[in-house]
Design a protein around this motif. Sequence first.
Motif, short mmCIF file in Angstrom:
data_model
loop_
_atom_site.label_atom_id
_atom_site.label_comp_id
_atom_site.label_asym_id
_atom_site.label_seq_id
_atom_site.Cartn_x
_atom_site.Cartn_y
_atom_site.Cartn_z
N ILE A 469 19.57 -73.54 14.90
CA ILE A 469 19.72 -73.03 13.53
C ILE A 469 21.18 -73.11 13.09
CG2 ILE A 469 19.42 -71.02 12.01
CD1 ILE A 469 17.18 -70.09 13.90
N LEU A 497 7.19 -66.70 8.36
CA LEU A 497 8.53 -66.45 8.89
C LEU A 497 9.15 -65.20 8.25
CD1 LEU A 497 10.95 -67.26 10.63
CD2 LEU A 497 11.69 -68.78 8.78
N TYR A 500 7.59 -62.08 9.58
CA TYR A 500 8.00 -61.77 10.95
C TYR A 500 9.43 -61.27 11.01
CZ TYR A 500 6.53 -61.67 15.73
OH TYR A 500 6.12 -61.21 16.96
N ILE A 501 10.27 -61.74 10.10
CA ILE A 501 11.64 -61.21 10.00
C ILE A 501 11.58 -59.71 9.68
CG2 ILE A 501 13.68 -61.21 8.50
CD1 ILE A 501 13.41 -64.28 8.38
N LEU A 527 9.45 -65.19 17.10
CA LEU A 527 10.28 -65.52 15.94
C LEU A 527 10.84 -66.93 16.08
CD1 LEU A 527 11.69 -64.59 13.30
CD2 LEU A 527 13.59 -63.79 14.73
N ALA A 528 11.30 -67.28 17.29
CA ALA A 528 11.85 -68.61 17.53
C ALA A 528 10.78 -69.69 17.36
CB ALA A 528 12.45 -68.69 18.93
N PHE A 531 9.92 -70.03 13.65
CA PHE A 531 10.96 -70.78 12.95
C PHE A 531 10.80 -72.27 13.21
CE2 PHE A 531 14.93 -73.02 12.55
CZ PHE A 531 15.35 -72.62 11.29
N LEU A 555 16.49 -67.82 4.80
CA LEU A 555 15.54 -67.47 5.86
C LEU A 555 16.08 -67.91 7.22
CD1 LEU A 555 12.07 -68.35 4.26
CD2 LEU A 555 12.97 -66.07 4.73
N SER A 556 16.71 -69.07 7.23
CA SER A 556 17.29 -69.59 8.48
C SER A 556 18.44 -68.70 8.95
CB SER A 556 17.80 -71.02 8.27
OG SER A 556 16.76 -71.88 7.86
N THR A 559 17.05 -65.49 10.34
CA THR A 559 16.46 -65.73 11.66
C THR A 559 17.54 -65.80 12.72
OG1 THR A 559 14.63 -66.98 10.66
CG2 THR A 559 15.00 -67.29 13.01
N LEU A 563 17.99 -63.29 15.91
CA LEU A 563 18.00 -63.80 17.28
C LEU A 563 19.28 -63.36 18.00
CD1 LEU A 563 16.65 -67.45 16.86
CD2 LEU A 563 15.43 -65.48 17.79
#
Length: 578
Positions: A469, A497, A500-501, A527-528, A531, A555-556, A559, A563
């Motif tokens: 990412i 996504l 889930y975030i 989550l990974a 994504f 969103l990226s 994420t 992480l």
Amino acid sequence: MNIQLFLIKKIKQTFIYAHIPIKYNANVQQSAKQKFGDYQINGIMAIAKQLNTHPYKLATKIANLLKLNDIAYKIEIAKPGFINIFLKPKWIAQQINEILSTSKLGISSVIPQTIIIDYSSPNMAKKMHIGHLRSTIIGDSTARTLSFLGHNIIRVNHIGDWGTQFGMIIAYIKQKKYNNNIYQEINIDKLEEFYTKAKAKYDKDLCFAKTARNYVVKLQNGDKNIREIWKKIIDVTLQENQKIYKRLNVTLTNDHIMGESAYHNMIPKIITDLKNKKLATINSGATVVYLDNLKNKKGKKMGVIIQKKDGSYLYTTTDLACVKYRSETLKADRIIYYIDYRQHQHLNQVWNIAQKAGYIHTHVSLEYHAFGMILDKNKQPFKTRSGKTIKLTELLDEGFKRAQNLISNKKLNMNSTNSKKLAHIISIGAIKYADLSKNRLTDYIFDWNKMLNFEGNTAPYIQYAFTRITSILENSKENKKCLIKEIELKNKQEILLALYILRFEETIITVAKKGIPHILCDYLYKLATIFSSFYECCPILKIKDKTIRHSRLQLSILTAKILKQGLNLLGIEITEKM
């Protein structure tokens, strides 16, 4: 936002409208499958049985009264009595937008508690071994998580620094006349050698055993020379342990050490107090506390000895003083113990006595967080080929070598310094994650090949997801501060996504409540993977529409932040190049 908590409050309110007694609670869970919506209300069948009504009828009544028009586009009733909630993408997007404009990833503030976490507790005069790993890293992850939420965390590394083993080692040192050059000659290897030889001598030589016990008395009475040797033993051990904590990225320091000796002056007053309160009595010269729930095979009450007839104290006495100090002096709201599972009965006895004596405030939560064993492929305790317990230094060295070989085989273009740094991050992360990703209540099999794999639920997989990412964001050449803040969710993978975030807060609340880091590991892994699917289905860098591109970049970014933060709560480092 904690969606689960939000829905629970809404449903409890609905229960009032539906005239369901207040004693019944709503059971809101994330749906296991997408066809059942995003969240599911369970437990209605059990409530219906108690109310002597049909579960589907009750579920229909609740669903009709449930006011979720602002957040849900569909509320579905499934037989025999489930309620499935489908959230509006627009509402999910609004929650993501709020997270983007707040700190701490939108995590709600908590009413701070003072929480004491007792973990690691290595033996003195010995190197830390694999048996200390679980307590150390699970306890540290819990401490990090509760601290992140805003609680006042007091880390405690409780060590046995006052018992017979010190008398044995000091007697051996004195006998061998090491004392003349004690500061030059003693290191951790010497101490282990001294302990082994002193223990063998203690078990066979009555004269030596008597001398050793006398040194314990001298130690506890403050003899200057004996205290000097004792302090050297402690200092050498703590220095060695601190090297391990640093390698493991564990937050414990020497400031967190609280040895048995710290409570020594409290004990005589406690003995007197228990006698005055008629809780302790003299039996055959020993001071004993009898507990109602502690009985022998014949059903007769058994006593817990808190002082031997020779005047010496036991672990129970020290731990009694310890919990009294934590409740009364440190003002703990919650005390969590991560210690060997075999200590559970002992702890319960200590807590029982302390509660009877009024040493623990009624609001204090006393928690024993058990953990399983680390096994080999044959499901036996993980040891060396010679059958000896594996030292943590040996384990970490082996992990480092394997990570170096992994990097070498991938032929990454990096210098020796960066290669070693990456090997360290990968190996420590792999070892810790392999442990933390297992339910702490169960045993698990230690497997180098699985834990160092870049596929599946492993630290390298999640660490690599973060670096991927990071690379995407760098290649976008967008100024993060200039990105459009409004999130738009139209694609199915975007919605999944984003949802889930939003579940990050729910996850860490569960971890904090139960001390189960494997829930966080499962979340980060999923989550990974989500994504990865999102990236495959939703172009980011090549899409021309600025609003959509910026939305997907946001969103990226979120994420990547989760992480990174999630791995940090596990005590695992990340790297931007991998």
